[in-house]
Design a protein around this motif. Sequence first.
Motif, PDB file in Angstrom:
ATOM      1  N   LYS A 129       0.652  -1.207  -0.048  1.00 14.76           N
ATOM      2  CA  LYS A 129       0.137   0.053   0.061  1.00 14.76           C
ATOM      3  C   LYS A 129       0.942   1.134  -0.027  1.00 14.76           C
ATOM      4  CE  LYS A 129      -3.852  -1.671   2.305  1.00 14.76           C
ATOM      5  NZ  LYS A 129      -4.966  -1.724   3.524  1.00 14.76           N
ATOM      6  N   ALA A 130       1.945   1.184   0.625  1.00 18.88           N
ATOM      7  CA  ALA A 130       2.951   2.344   0.910  1.00 18.88           C
ATOM      8  C   ALA A 130       3.782   2.498  -0.379  1.00 18.88           C
ATOM      9  CB  ALA A 130       3.949   2.276   2.139  1.00 18.88           C
ATOM     10  N   ALA A 131       4.082   1.343  -1.400  1.00 20.89           N
ATOM     11  CA  ALA A 131       4.875   1.677  -2.532  1.00 20.89           C
ATOM     12  C   ALA A 131       4.633   2.887  -3.601  1.00 20.89           C
ATOM     13  CB  ALA A 131       4.948   0.217  -3.170  1.00 20.89           C
ATOM     14  N   PRO A 132       3.681   2.994  -3.697  1.00 17.69           N
ATOM     15  CA  PRO A 132       3.240   4.103  -4.708  1.00 17.69           C
ATOM     16  C   PRO A 132       3.367   5.407  -4.243  1.00 17.69           C
ATOM     17  CG  PRO A 132       1.541   2.714  -4.720  1.00 17.69           C
ATOM     18  CD  PRO A 132       2.140   2.355  -3.933  1.00 17.69           C
ATOM     19  N   ALA A 133       3.191   5.647  -2.841  1.00 14.15           N
ATOM     20  CA  ALA A 133       3.515   6.930  -2.366  1.00 14.15           C
ATOM     21  C   ALA A 133       5.123   7.309  -2.239  1.00 14.15           C
ATOM     22  CB  ALA A 133       3.084   7.046  -0.801  1.00 14.15           C
ATOM     23  N   ILE A 134       5.679   6.039  -1.638  1.00 11.20           N
ATOM     24  CA  ILE A 134       7.111   5.966  -1.467  1.00 11.20           C
ATOM     25  C   ILE A 134       7.799   6.238  -3.014  1.00 11.20           C
ATOM     26  CG2 ILE A 134       9.138   4.541  -0.967  1.00 11.20           C
ATOM     27  CD1 ILE A 134       7.495   3.119   1.117  1.00 11.20           C
ATOM     28  N   GLY A 135       7.228   5.644  -3.959  1.00 11.77           N
ATOM     29  CA  GLY A 135       7.892   6.046  -5.429  1.00 11.77           C
ATOM     30  C   GLY A 135       7.848   7.235  -5.683  1.00 11.77           C
ATOM     31  N   VAL A 136       6.529   7.978  -5.708  1.00 11.48           N
ATOM     32  CA  VAL A 136       6.214   9.215  -6.085  1.00 11.48           C
ATOM     33  C   VAL A 136       7.289  10.329  -5.187  1.00 11.48           C
ATOM     34  CG1 VAL A 136       4.791  11.117  -5.738  1.00 11.48           C
ATOM     35  CG2 VAL A 136       3.999   9.074  -6.882  1.00 11.48           C
ATOM     36  N   ALA A 137       7.485  10.146  -3.963  1.00 10.62           N
ATOM     37  CA  ALA A 137       8.297  10.731  -3.092  1.00 10.62           C
ATOM     38  C   ALA A 137       9.901  10.746  -3.390  1.00 10.62           C
ATOM     39  CB  ALA A 137       8.061  10.477  -1.538  1.00 10.62           C
ATOM     40  N   ALA A 138      10.357   9.617  -3.692  1.00  8.38           N
ATOM     41  CA  ALA A 138      11.393   9.430  -4.279  1.00  8.38           C
ATOM     42  C   ALA A 138      11.803  10.035  -5.375  1.00  8.38           C
ATOM     43  CB  ALA A 138      11.700   7.937  -4.367  1.00  8.38           C
ATOM     44  N   THR A 139      11.021  10.161  -6.449  1.00  7.89           N
ATOM     45  CA  THR A 139      10.909  10.859  -7.750  1.00  7.89           C
ATOM     46  C   THR A 139      10.940  12.348  -7.711  1.00  7.89           C
ATOM     47  OG1 THR A 139       8.789  10.336  -8.180  1.00  7.89           O
ATOM     48  CG2 THR A 139      10.203   8.994  -9.203  1.00  7.89           C
ATOM     49  N   GLY A 140      10.298  12.739  -6.763  1.00  6.67           N
ATOM     50  CA  GLY A 140      10.133  14.110  -6.341  1.00  6.67           C
ATOM     51  C   GLY A 140      11.151  14.739  -5.672  1.00  6.67           C
ATOM     52  N   VAL A 141      11.810  13.849  -4.734  1.00  7.43           N
ATOM     53  CA  VAL A 141      13.290  14.175  -4.198  1.00  7.43           C
ATOM     54  C   VAL A 141      14.184  14.406  -4.802  1.00  7.43           C
ATOM     55  CG1 VAL A 141      14.574  13.792  -2.162  1.00  7.43           C
ATOM     56  CG2 VAL A 141      12.285  13.548  -1.739  1.00  7.43           C
ATOM     57  N   THR A 142      14.377  13.101  -5.802  1.00 11.29           N
ATOM     58  CA  THR A 142      15.724  13.217  -6.647  1.00 11.29           C
ATOM     59  C   THR A 142      15.562  14.084  -7.947  1.00 11.29           C
ATOM     60  OG1 THR A 142      14.598  11.387  -7.945  1.00 11.29           O
ATOM     61  CG2 THR A 142      16.174  10.860  -6.102  1.00 11.29           C
ATOM     62  N   GLY A 143      14.251  14.483  -8.210  1.00 15.61           N
ATOM     63  CA  GLY A 143      14.008  15.345  -9.288  1.00 15.61           C
ATOM     64  C   GLY A 143      14.099  14.618 -10.730  1.00 15.61           C
ATOM     65  N   THR A 144      13.751  13.414 -10.612  1.00 19.18           N
ATOM     66  CA  THR A 144      13.666  12.733 -11.933  1.00 19.18           C
ATOM     67  C   THR A 144      12.033  12.910 -12.709  1.00 19.18           C
ATOM     68  OG1 THR A 144      13.037  10.674 -10.953  1.00 19.18           O
ATOM     69  CG2 THR A 144      15.050  10.758 -11.232  1.00 19.18           C
ATOM     70  N   VAL A 145      11.223  13.287 -11.858  1.00 22.90           N
ATOM     71  CA  VAL A 145      10.260  13.477 -12.548  1.00 22.90           C
ATOM     72  C   VAL A 145       9.554  14.891 -12.240  1.00 22.90           C
ATOM     73  CG1 VAL A 145       7.565  12.900 -12.836  1.00 22.90           C
ATOM     74  CG2 VAL A 145       9.420  11.190 -12.722  1.00 22.90           C
ATOM     75  N   ASP A 146       9.197  15.681 -13.070  1.00 20.55           N
ATOM     76  CA  ASP A 146       8.796  17.222 -12.675  1.00 20.55           C
ATOM     77  C   ASP A 146       7.140  16.933 -12.419  1.00 20.55           C
ATOM     78  OD1 ASP A 146       8.271  19.849 -12.473  1.00 20.55           O
ATOM     79  OD2 ASP A 146       8.346  20.313 -14.534  1.00 20.55           O
ATOM     80  N   TRP A 147       6.876  16.778 -11.117  1.00 19.14           N
ATOM     81  CA  TRP A 147       5.564  16.601 -10.885  1.00 19.14           C
ATOM     82  C   TRP A 147       4.605  17.690 -11.384  1.00 19.14           C
ATOM     83  CZ3 TRP A 147       3.943  11.965 -10.706  1.00 19.14           C
ATOM     84  CH2 TRP A 147       4.894  10.998 -10.302  1.00 19.14           C
ATOM     85  N   SER A 148       5.008  19.053 -11.326  1.00 25.52           N
ATOM     86  CA  SER A 148       4.155  20.068 -11.549  1.00 25.52           C
ATOM     87  C   SER A 148       3.780  20.145 -13.064  1.00 25.52           C
ATOM     88  CB  SER A 148       4.821  21.365 -11.389  1.00 25.52           C
ATOM     89  OG  SER A 148       5.904  21.673 -12.159  1.00 25.52           O
ATOM     90  N   ALA A 149       4.679  19.688 -14.014  1.00 22.15           N
ATOM     91  CA  ALA A 149       4.236  19.157 -15.446  1.00 22.15           C
ATOM     92  C   ALA A 149       3.204  18.260 -15.527  1.00 22.15           C
ATOM     93  CB  ALA A 149       5.670  19.123 -15.990  1.00 22.15           C
ATOM     94  N   VAL A 150       3.427  17.309 -14.867  1.00 24.58           N
ATOM     95  CA  VAL A 150       2.448  16.025 -14.858  1.00 24.58           C
ATOM     96  C   VAL A 150       1.191  16.656 -14.433  1.00 24.58           C
ATOM     97  CG1 VAL A 150       1.869  13.872 -13.984  1.00 24.58           C
ATOM     98  CG2 VAL A 150       4.464  14.171 -14.551  1.00 24.58           C
ATOM     99  N   ALA A 151       1.046  17.452 -13.383  1.00 24.83           N
ATOM    100  CA  ALA A 151      -0.281  17.948 -12.935  1.00 24.83           C
ATOM    101  C   ALA A 151      -0.771  18.734 -13.961  1.00 24.83           C
ATOM    102  CB  ALA A 151      -0.090  18.734 -11.709  1.00 24.83           C
ATOM    103  N   TYR A 152      -0.185  19.701 -14.538  1.00 25.18           N
ATOM    104  CA  TYR A 152      -0.740  20.470 -15.564  1.00 25.18           C
ATOM    105  C   TYR A 152      -1.117  19.473 -16.707  1.00 25.18           C
ATOM    106  CZ  TYR A 152       1.291  24.767 -13.573  1.00 25.18           C
ATOM    107  OH  TYR A 152       1.481  25.958 -12.692  1.00 25.18           O
ATOM    108  N   MET A 153      -0.493  18.629 -17.244  1.00 32.29           N
ATOM    109  CA  MET A 153      -0.734  17.902 -18.306  1.00 32.29           C
ATOM    110  C   MET A 153      -1.974  17.015 -18.019  1.00 32.29           C
ATOM    111  SD  MET A 153       1.304  14.581 -19.833  1.00 32.29           S
ATOM    112  CE  MET A 153       1.063  13.637 -18.381  1.00 32.29           C
ATOM    113  N   LEU A 154      -2.198  16.442 -16.779  1.00 31.49           N
ATOM    114  CA  LEU A 154      -3.391  15.733 -16.429  1.00 31.49           C
ATOM    115  C   LEU A 154      -4.639  16.706 -16.412  1.00 31.49           C
ATOM    116  CD1 LEU A 154      -1.999  13.329 -13.715  1.00 31.49           C
ATOM    117  CD2 LEU A 154      -2.812  12.769 -16.042  1.00 31.49           C
TER     118      LEU A 154
END
Length: 67
Positions: A16-41
């Motif tokens: 259950k925690a794996a998706p949240a951990i994955g999102v947090a890890a990509t956000g911290v490392t900067g591998t995914v620009d989540w604001s761009a993803v939010a705008y796209m969605l």
Amino acid sequence: MSANQAAQDTAVALAKAAPAIGVAATGVTGTVDWSAVAYMLTAIYMVLQILLLIPKYRQMLRDWRGN
């Protein structure tokens, strides 16, 4: 609680925690620009809403013209 039940509960909690951990890890490392993803969605959602409402408004216009 048996050891088997504790292991199963731990596995479920980790799954259950794996998706949240994955999102947090990509956000911290900067591998995914989540604001761009939010705008796209958001843009996709808006286009989908417009496309789904067009038939409803066309029918309402036809009904209005008919009266």
